[in-house]
Design an enzyme around this catalytic site. Structure first.
Site, short mmCIF file in Angstrom:
data_model
loop_
_atom_site.label_atom_id
_atom_site.label_comp_id
_atom_site.label_asym_id
_atom_site.label_seq_id
_atom_site.Cartn_x
_atom_site.Cartn_y
_atom_site.Cartn_z
CB ALA A 1 -0.76 -0.05 1.33
CG ASN B 1 0.73 -8.62 6.32
OD1 ASN B 1 1.36 -9.41 6.60
ND2 ASN B 1 -0.61 -8.58 6.25
CG HIS C 1 -0.77 3.24 4.43
ND1 HIS C 1 -0.85 2.17 5.20
CD2 HIS C 1 -1.69 3.00 3.25
CE1 HIS C 1 -1.78 1.43 5.09
NE2 HIS C 1 -2.52 1.78 3.79
#
Length: 258
Positions: free
Chosen positions: A121, A181, A211
């Site tokens: 991501a 992850n 993120h």
């Protein structure tokens, strides 16, 4: 190339189907030779499913993409690599287990296979890997997510708002096996699971998974940020994750684990 790329998948859920959809739209023909699932009769979607790794490998995939969680990666990755088949793991957090990571690297080296770590991501993973050669002193990943993206996948209480976790990447993947992850990818690209710092925050007003990657060292410093829409309400993964898995399966945009 006219020869279809033969792709196998571990799992057949939302992420696997989203990734398969991206592969179906590529200029190069791609054949999904099968998905490995516990119960083929209950699998979602129209992808062909198999109930054993032997049946999946009998379809001669060139690459297998894992989309089924850390336990599935630990169970099947070694036999896939030992068969000489490249592996793209979505559940990169499982590689915080040093013994597992070592066993997978050994199996891959013996069979001439590769472990392709997807960018997930986040953007900037390639830059972090490059900076490592110059010198990286600090790496911080900060994830900000709506409560539904975290509460459904962890045990124990979480705050309604604010800091839910602060610690190392190794601790993060154990606490948030479905949500952290990406911290595994960052740790492998940079300074490792113990030195990579992680902050997980809950924001009830958030409409996306945010993120952030901050790194500093002899190379200088950088700050990367992605606001990623989730695949669906039933999946904690950002849409871009499915794209990164497809890209790695096609042979680009990945970190070769060594």
């Amino acid at each position: 190339m006219n020869t279809p790329l033969r792709v196998g998948i571990v799992g057949c859920g939302v992420l696997a189907n989203a990734m398969a959809g991206h592969l179906a739209r590529q200029p190069r023909p791609v054949e999904i030779v099968g998905c490995l699932v516990r119960d083929p009769g209950r699998a979602r979607g129209a992808l062909p499913c198999h109930g054993s790794w032997e049946a999946l490998l009998a379809q001669r995939p060139e690459v297998v993409v894992e989309c089924a969680g850390q336990a599935a990666l630990a169970q099947y990755a070694q036999v896939i690599l030992a068969a000489g088949v490249d592996l793209v793991p979505a559940s990169v957090g499982a590689l915080a287990d040093d013994a597992l990571r070592g066993a997978l690297l050994e199996a891959a080296a013996a069979a001439g296979a590769r472990i392709r770590i997807p960018s997930g991501a986040m953007v900037g993973i390639d830059g972090l890997a490059a900076a490592r050669h110059v010198g990286v002193a600090e790496v911080l990943y900060r994830g900000t997510m709506p409560p539904v993206a975290l509460q459904r996948y962890v045990s124990g209480p979480l705050p309604e708002r604010g800091l839910a976790f602060a610690g190392s990447a190794r601790e993060a993947v154990a606490r948030f096996p479905k949500n952290a992850n990406l911290t595994g990818t960052i740790a492998l690209a940079g300074i490792g699971f113990d030195r990579t710092r992680v902050e997980m925050l809950i924001d009830p007003d958030a409409t996306a998974n945010v993120h952030e990657l901050l790194a500093r060292g002899e190379f200088g410093d950088f700050h990367a940020r992605v606001s990623g829409l989730r695949i669906s309400e039933s999946s904690p993964s950002s849409r871009i994750v499915a794209g990164s898995l497809a890209q790695a399966a096609l042979g680009s945009g990945f970190l070769a684990l060594s």
